[in-house]
Motif scaffolding. Structure first.
Motif, PDB file in Angstrom:
ATOM      1  N   MET A  59       0.766  -1.401   0.070  1.00  0.00           N
ATOM      2  CA  MET A  59      -0.053   0.010   0.006  1.00  0.00           C
ATOM      3  C   MET A  59       0.859   1.388  -0.114  1.00  0.00           C
ATOM      4  N   GLY A  61       1.475   5.414  -0.301  1.00  0.00           N
ATOM      5  CA  GLY A  61       1.044   6.650   0.041  1.00  0.00           C
ATOM      6  C   GLY A  61       0.419   6.517   1.483  1.00  0.00           C
ATOM      7  N   THR A  62      -0.278   7.790   1.669  1.00  0.00           N
ATOM      8  CA  THR A  62      -0.817   7.874   3.231  1.00  0.00           C
ATOM      9  C   THR A  62      -2.288   7.815   3.091  1.00  0.00           C
ATOM     10  N   GLY A  63      -3.127   6.918   3.833  1.00  0.00           N
ATOM     11  CA  GLY A  63      -4.585   6.934   3.882  1.00  0.00           C
ATOM     12  C   GLY A  63      -4.961   7.753   5.114  1.00  0.00           C
ATOM     13  N   GLU A  71       0.467  12.931  -0.820  1.00  0.00           N
ATOM     14  CA  GLU A  71       0.663  11.313  -0.645  1.00  0.00           C
ATOM     15  C   GLU A  71      -0.693  10.609  -0.722  1.00  0.00           C
ATOM     16  N   ARG A  72      -1.452  10.989  -1.253  1.00  0.00           N
ATOM     17  CA  ARG A  72      -2.862  10.618  -1.504  1.00  0.00           C
ATOM     18  C   ARG A  72      -3.280  10.455  -2.853  1.00  0.00           C
ATOM     19  N   SER A  74      -3.969   6.851  -1.250  1.00  0.00           N
ATOM     20  CA  SER A  74      -3.158   5.382  -0.957  1.00  0.00           C
ATOM     21  C   SER A  74      -3.672   4.411  -2.044  1.00  0.00           C
ATOM     22  N   ALA A 255       6.293   7.804   3.629  1.00  0.00           N
ATOM     23  CA  ALA A 255       5.459   8.052   2.358  1.00  0.00           C
ATOM     24  C   ALA A 255       5.873   9.792   1.896  1.00  0.00           C
TER      25      ALA A 255
END
Length: 277
Positions: A59, A61-63, A71-72, A74, A255
């Motif tokens: 996974m 990126g950042t969720g 960063e989205r 994810s 990320a």
């Protein structure tokens, strides 16, 4: 015609230990790991170590909350196996391959080569490829984050936070509830801190590292096969990863991304090489 192997000579299986920390920066786990390493001869008694990173989906990126908007979203990415530098390229490796000494900011043969532009890093990869007969390159952004995370889903491959015993950054700032650390004001020699679970060093802090990709403002439409993401439009901007000795810990997360002109050779910019994939 001389036949050159796809990969450099194999050193063998290396056993090592990494650690995990909680939000207070306390070590809560010591983990024994193994990696397969390779050695590229640079001549002059110098070499460059690479680590084999296994292919897998992760996974990227950042969720949810936290991090930055670039960063989205994810998303899952399937990264093929590849080799990547065990450490950032050092100053002595730079000098040996390019035969062009630079006025580095943080001087020292075992410190990362700094004041490196994306164009400089590309030129190094071309020179190393010509010297070795193997197609060295910069890692793609997805490859870099996958290699950094090393199977982790936390902000850092060490866990929920980091400390200045584990990485080189501005320890006057904190990320979670860990104690404040030191601010060294300079890069450190590569390999001074524990590795991640893939056997890679200095993925958090020390020096920002160039990736091959063009800059995109977010991950909408990003490739999901681990390939380098090129822009449909001409752009001078590229991506750096990992943070540096001059960053707070939030900018050293797995990320974190940085947008910069490909010609910019800042005191904090370096790189590591990749092969295969």
């Amino acid at each position: 015609m001389r036949t050159v192997a796809k990969f450099p000579p194999e050193l063998g299986i290396e056993e090592f230990e990494t650690v995990m920390v909680n939000q207070y920066g306390e070590i809560i786990q010591h983990k024994k790991c193994r990696c397969k390493t390779y050695l590229e001869d640079l001549g002059g008694g110098m070499s460059l170590e690479l680590v084999e990173v296994p292919g897998e989906a992760f996974m990227m990126g950042t969720g949810g909350f936290g991090g930055y908007e670039d960063e989205r979203p994810s998303h899952w990415v399937q990264v093929p196996a590849f080799l990547i530098g065990k450490y950032p390229v050092t100053q002595q490796q730079w000098n040996q391959v390019t035969r062009k000494e630079k006025p580095f900011r943080s001087m020292g043969p075992w410190r990362p080569a700094d004041r490196i532009s994306w164009m400089d890093a590309e030129a190094f990869c071309k020179a190393l490829s010509k010297k070795s007969g193997r197609p060295y390159r910069l890692p793609g952004e997805a490859e870099w984050e996958y290699a950094c995370r090393a199977g982790s889903g936390t902000a850092f491959h060490f866990g929920e936070t980091i400390t200045t015993d584990l990485a080189n950054y501005v320890g006057e700032f904190t990320y979670q509830n860990e104690p404040k650390g030191i601010y060294r004001h300079v890069s450190t020699e590569v390999g001074q801190f524990p590795p991640n679970a893939f056997g890679l060093y200095d993925m958090h802090g020390n020096i920002w590292e160039w990736c091959a990709d063009d800059w995109h403002d977010n991950y909408t439409g990003a490739p999901v096969d681990g390939s380098v993401w090129k822009s449909r439009y001409e752009t001078v901007y590229r991506v750096l990863r990992g943070g540096s000795w001059h960053e707070p810990p939030i900018n050293c997360r797995s990320a974190t991304r940085l947008k910069m002109d490909a010609s910019e050779a800042d005191d904090l910019f370096g790189f590591r090489v990749a092969l295969g994939g």
